[in-house]
Motif scaffolding. Structure first.
Motif, PDB file in Angstrom:
ATOM      1  N   LEU A   1       7.685  13.132  36.408  1.00 30.12           N
ATOM      2  CA  LEU A   1       7.488  12.538  37.542  1.00 30.12           C
ATOM      3  C   LEU A   1       6.557  13.105  38.262  1.00 30.12           C
ATOM      4  CD1 LEU A   1      10.992  11.462  38.557  1.00 30.12           C
ATOM      5  CD2 LEU A   1       9.040   9.893  38.189  1.00 30.12           C
TER       6      LEU A   1
ATOM      7  N   ALA B   1       4.031  19.982  44.863  1.00 34.59           N
ATOM      8  CA  ALA B   1       5.036  20.834  45.547  1.00 34.59           C
ATOM      9  C   ALA B   1       6.008  20.036  46.232  1.00 34.59           C
ATOM     10  CB  ALA B   1       4.438  21.883  46.473  1.00 34.59           C
TER      11      ALA B   1
ATOM     12  N   LEU C   1      -2.118  25.894  48.715  1.00 38.67           N
ATOM     13  CA  LEU C   1      -0.610  26.371  48.363  1.00 38.67           C
ATOM     14  C   LEU C   1      -0.437  27.500  49.391  1.00 38.67           C
ATOM     15  CD1 LEU C   1      -0.480  26.006  44.563  1.00 38.67           C
ATOM     16  CD2 LEU C   1       0.135  24.487  46.243  1.00 38.67           C
TER      17      LEU C   1
ATOM     18  N   ARG D   1       2.544  13.420  37.934  1.00 42.06           N
ATOM     19  CA  ARG D   1       1.587  12.614  38.433  1.00 42.06           C
ATOM     20  C   ARG D   1       0.787  12.688  39.701  1.00 42.06           C
ATOM     21  NH1 ARG D   1       3.631   7.722  35.325  1.00 42.06           N
ATOM     22  NH2 ARG D   1       2.818   6.397  36.979  1.00 42.06           N
ATOM     23  N   ARG D   2       1.114  13.747  40.505  1.00 44.29           N
ATOM     24  CA  ARG D   2       0.399  14.027  41.469  1.00 44.29           C
ATOM     25  C   ARG D   2      -0.038  15.558  41.472  1.00 44.29           C
ATOM     26  NH1 ARG D   2       0.660  10.687  45.808  1.00 44.29           N
ATOM     27  NH2 ARG D   2      -1.186  11.614  46.366  1.00 44.29           N
TER      28      ARG D   2
ATOM     29  N   ILE E   1       6.777  16.874  45.874  1.00 44.73           N
ATOM     30  CA  ILE E   1       7.745  16.130  44.878  1.00 44.73           C
ATOM     31  C   ILE E   1       8.836  16.992  44.100  1.00 44.73           C
ATOM     32  CG2 ILE E   1       7.872  14.670  43.036  1.00 44.73           C
ATOM     33  CD1 ILE E   1       4.805  13.982  43.721  1.00 44.73           C
TER      34      ILE E   1
ATOM     35  N   MET F   1      11.199   7.444  46.207  1.00 44.51           N
ATOM     36  CA  MET F   1      10.180   8.193  45.893  1.00 44.51           C
ATOM     37  C   MET F   1       9.692   8.028  44.456  1.00 44.51           C
ATOM     38  SD  MET F   1       9.665  12.030  46.486  1.00 44.51           S
ATOM     39  CE  MET F   1      10.359  13.002  45.102  1.00 44.51           C
TER      40      MET F   1
ATOM     41  N   GLY G   1      -1.445  19.396  43.238  1.00 45.22           N
ATOM     42  CA  GLY G   1      -1.651  20.359  44.464  1.00 45.22           C
ATOM     43  C   GLY G   1      -0.221  20.127  45.225  1.00 45.22           C
ATOM     44  N   ILE G   2      -0.614  20.005  46.535  1.00 44.28           N
ATOM     45  CA  ILE G   2       0.253  20.182  47.386  1.00 44.28           C
ATOM     46  C   ILE G   2       1.294  19.039  47.333  1.00 44.28           C
ATOM     47  CG2 ILE G   2      -0.321  18.599  49.399  1.00 44.28           C
ATOM     48  CD1 ILE G   2      -0.330  22.196  49.807  1.00 44.28           C
ATOM     49  N   TYR G   3       1.034  17.681  46.834  1.00 39.16           N
ATOM     50  CA  TYR G   3       1.982  16.542  46.687  1.00 39.16           C
ATOM     51  C   TYR G   3       2.825  17.260  45.397  1.00 39.16           C
ATOM     52  CZ  TYR G   3      -0.311  13.115  49.416  1.00 39.16           C
ATOM     53  OH  TYR G   3      -0.943  12.471  50.419  1.00 39.16           O
TER      54      TYR G   3
END
Lengths: 300, 328
Positions: free
Chosen positions: B119, B129, A101, B122-123, B131, A284, B125-127
């Motif tokens: 929503l 952020a 992060l 569902r992912r 999303i 998305m 870490g970096i994802y």
């Protein structure tokens, strides 16, 4: 002229073309993000700012040094790439042992700095960049005597050039020896290092190459959109959504998702213009509901 | 690097135990803070103070999510800004009293948080952020186009009204004390959450999610709940800000606002109870004093970001916390 669902064909194909052009920028940018993420494990928020910088470097080369479009197409990515290498060496390399992060936060800060500096220097109204004379004008495309659409030469060139660059990148990564080192280092850097490959150098060059792609997209974009300090911030968030939709596991996936979503965006502009700004985000959401790992992603 | 997870430094400084003396210290700090809040409007311009309090609450809400839940939301402006719009609209167009308008804004932020949170978790870490950032951008585009937000103009001249039909909030000082009470209530709620069994599980999930799951905790439910809590409080801050400045605008839903709240939390000290408050004071004051510099403010913010990430990850309060050997 004929109509499709009540939309005249030139309008339809014109928007599809614009969509395809947006799509080629999404493809190049998400490709760069995916390559960088694969090896460095950071999400490069600076990507949008460097895309903007590519456009500005082209503008500066023309206005300060009299260097035209074709030279800029080669020079600007190199300049942006070298700048990226410096960023990686001096700043980003210090974060590899930390939570990922922090990489996002650092590159976000860098994006603010780069964007702010250009905004101070050049304002936000945008600077014009002329289409190179070789690509001025356009083609009327018709079947028999039915006109289908008008294709400006430059726009055709952008699509061809981006497609070539995308597939060249795919070829290098998937089919060459150099690419196999890269893929191996993505899987297990320690082991690759043990085989005598200089992994830190490879990481630096990968970052430089990834952002050079962004710079290249910036030069391509300069004659279409005006050269504007905000152009990067606007596109990078859409590209993030593209990356979430495609999943970052696959190079070809990133390319296809980019072009495909550009087309979808273009279609939305024809049939339901109010939703054109949000359609990619809506997709998305749907992808997250159905296939959380992304269309081409491997589930973590 | 794929196998680097073993050396990854947790984004938060380890919290040392000895709960008793820490609890005493925290009580003192909270009482001191309350006293300062009572005296402050006699020394400093109340509107400036209210701005700080709104952003401090916003940053505390964000920190609850990142510092204790380990979830980096890069789209918190969506909840802050949308609550601000709803509050401004209901107060101005429907003539709702301020406390109801604020509650309405907060509720909408909670609902938005529930949907987006479900929503995004569902992912990881970096994802996660990316999303949250993308969803927030969707809210931004919605706000640009929707009729009720007033587009580029925003909603202006929102009436402050009378609190519970009695207290005239048109008076800066009266409004200030109302905002101070809202802020303290938010802070105490966050403090309570962090130190509850729920907060303990949350920290466990932050530090090692698979392990928490193997111990039988439903990590996703905990994550969603803390996400909704965080967006609700962010909404409360945004709605209150709409009453204070009598304005709701696109600035509040823009991604730069999401970045700003990250910066406040980072400067003050990630994963500290009181850090975000200090961070909000620093950043809001900085923007106030540097306002004449125009776009350079963005550059300076960027530099502060880079310096904090590279050299000063524990933040101001994190530093104090290390000196005192007490979690703050």
């Amino acid at each position: 002229m004929f109509t499709v669902f009540g939309v005249p064909s030139p309008a339809l194909f014109g928007q599809l073309l614009l969509g395809l052009i947006n799509g080629s920028f999404y493809a190049i940018l998400s490709l760069g993000l995916a390559v960088i993420f694969g090896l460095l494990n950071i999400i490069n928020f600076t990507h949008g700012a460097l895309y903007m910088m590519g456009a500005f470097v082209a503008w500066m080369l023309l206005n300060y040094a009299g260097i035209g479009y074709w030279w800029a197409l080669g020079l600007a990515p190199i300049i942006v790439g070298v700048f990226g290498v410096v960023l990686e060496k001096v700043l980003i390399a210090r974060l590899y042992k930390l939570d990922h992060l922090y990489g996002l936060l650092l590159t976000f800060g860098l994006a603010l700095i780069i964007q702010g500096i250009f905004r101070n220097q050049y304002g936000v109204s945008g600077l014009p960049y002329a289409i190179p004379p070789e690509l001025a004008g356009g083609q009327r495309i018709a079947i028999g005597s039915t006109p289908i659409m008008f294709l400006p030469n430059y726009r055709g060139w952008v699509i061809v050039a981006s497609a070539v660059v995308c597939f060249a990148t795919w070829f290098v990564i998937e089919k060459t020896k150099l690419g196999s080192y890269l893929r191996a280092a993505t899987e297990n850097p320690t082991l690759v290092q043990a085989f005598g490959v200089n992994v830190p150098l490879m990481i630096t060059l990968t970052y430089g190459f990834g952002v050079a792609l962004a710079g290249f997209a910036g030069v391509l974009a300069a004659p279409i959109y005006s050269v504007n300090p905000n152009m990067g911030g606007d596109i990078i968030i859409v590209v993030f959504a593209v990356v979430v939709i495609g999943g970052m596991g696959s190079i070809l996936g990133a390319i296809l998702t980019g072009f495909g979503l550009g087309l979808v965006e273009g279609l939305t502009k024809v049939f339901y213009p109010e939703a054109s700004a949000t359609v990619i985000f809506v997709i998305m959401v749907l992808v997250l509901l159905v296939k959380p790992a992304g269309l081409f992603g491997r589930s973590a | 690097m794929a196998n680097a997870s073993a050396v990854v430094e947790s984004p938060v400084a380890p919290v040392l135990p000895d709960a008793n003396s820490a609890g005493r210290l925290h009580r003192r700090v909270i009482i001191g803070l309350a006293l300062v809040l009572i005296v402050a409007p006699f020394v400093v311009y109340p509107v400036f103070l209210m701005k700080i309090l709104c952003f401090a609450l916003f940053a505390c809400a964000f920190n609850l999510l990142l510092g204790y839940g380990g979830l980096l939301s890069f789209g918190h402006a969506a909840y802050f800004g949308m609550a601000s719009y709803i509050c401004a609209y209901t107060a101005k167009v429907w003539g709702w009293p301020p406390e109801v308008a604020i509650l309405a804004g907060t509720l909408v932020a909670a609902l938005l948080g529930l949907v987006f949170g479900a929503l995004a978790i569902r992912r990881q870490g970096i994802y996660f952020a990316m999303i949250t950032l993308a969803l927030a951008q969707m809210v931004f585009f919605f706000s640009v186009q929707a009729k009720f937000t007033g587009g580029e103009d925003g909603i202006q001249a929102v009436p402050r009204g009378r609190l519970l039909g009695v207290l005239n909030l048109g008076d800066d000082r009266a409004l200030y004390y109302f905002v101070a009470v809202v802020f303290m209530a938010g802070l105490l709620l966050i403090y309570r959450v962090i130190h509850s069994p729920f907060g303990q599980v949350l920290k466990a999930i932050r530090d090692n999610e698979p392990r928490a799951i193997s111990l039988g905790f439903r990590a996703n439910q905990y994550k969603l709940l803390v996400f909704v809590l965080s967006t609700t409080l962010a909404g409360l801050a945004g709605a209150t800000k709409a009453i204070v400045f009598q304005l709701a605008s696109l600035t509040d839903v823009n991604w730069t606002m999401s970045g700003e709240v990250v910066l406040m939390t980072l400067v003050g000290g990630l994963g500290t109870v009181f850090g975000p408050i200090l961070g909000a004071i620093v950043i809001v004051s900085m923007e106030n004093y540097l306002a004449s510099l125009g776009a350079w403010v963005t550059v300076i913010q960027g530099i502060v970001f880079v310096v904090c990430v590279l050299l000063f990850r524990e933040g101001i309060v994190g530093l104090f916390s290390r000196w005192l050997k007490q979690p703050l």
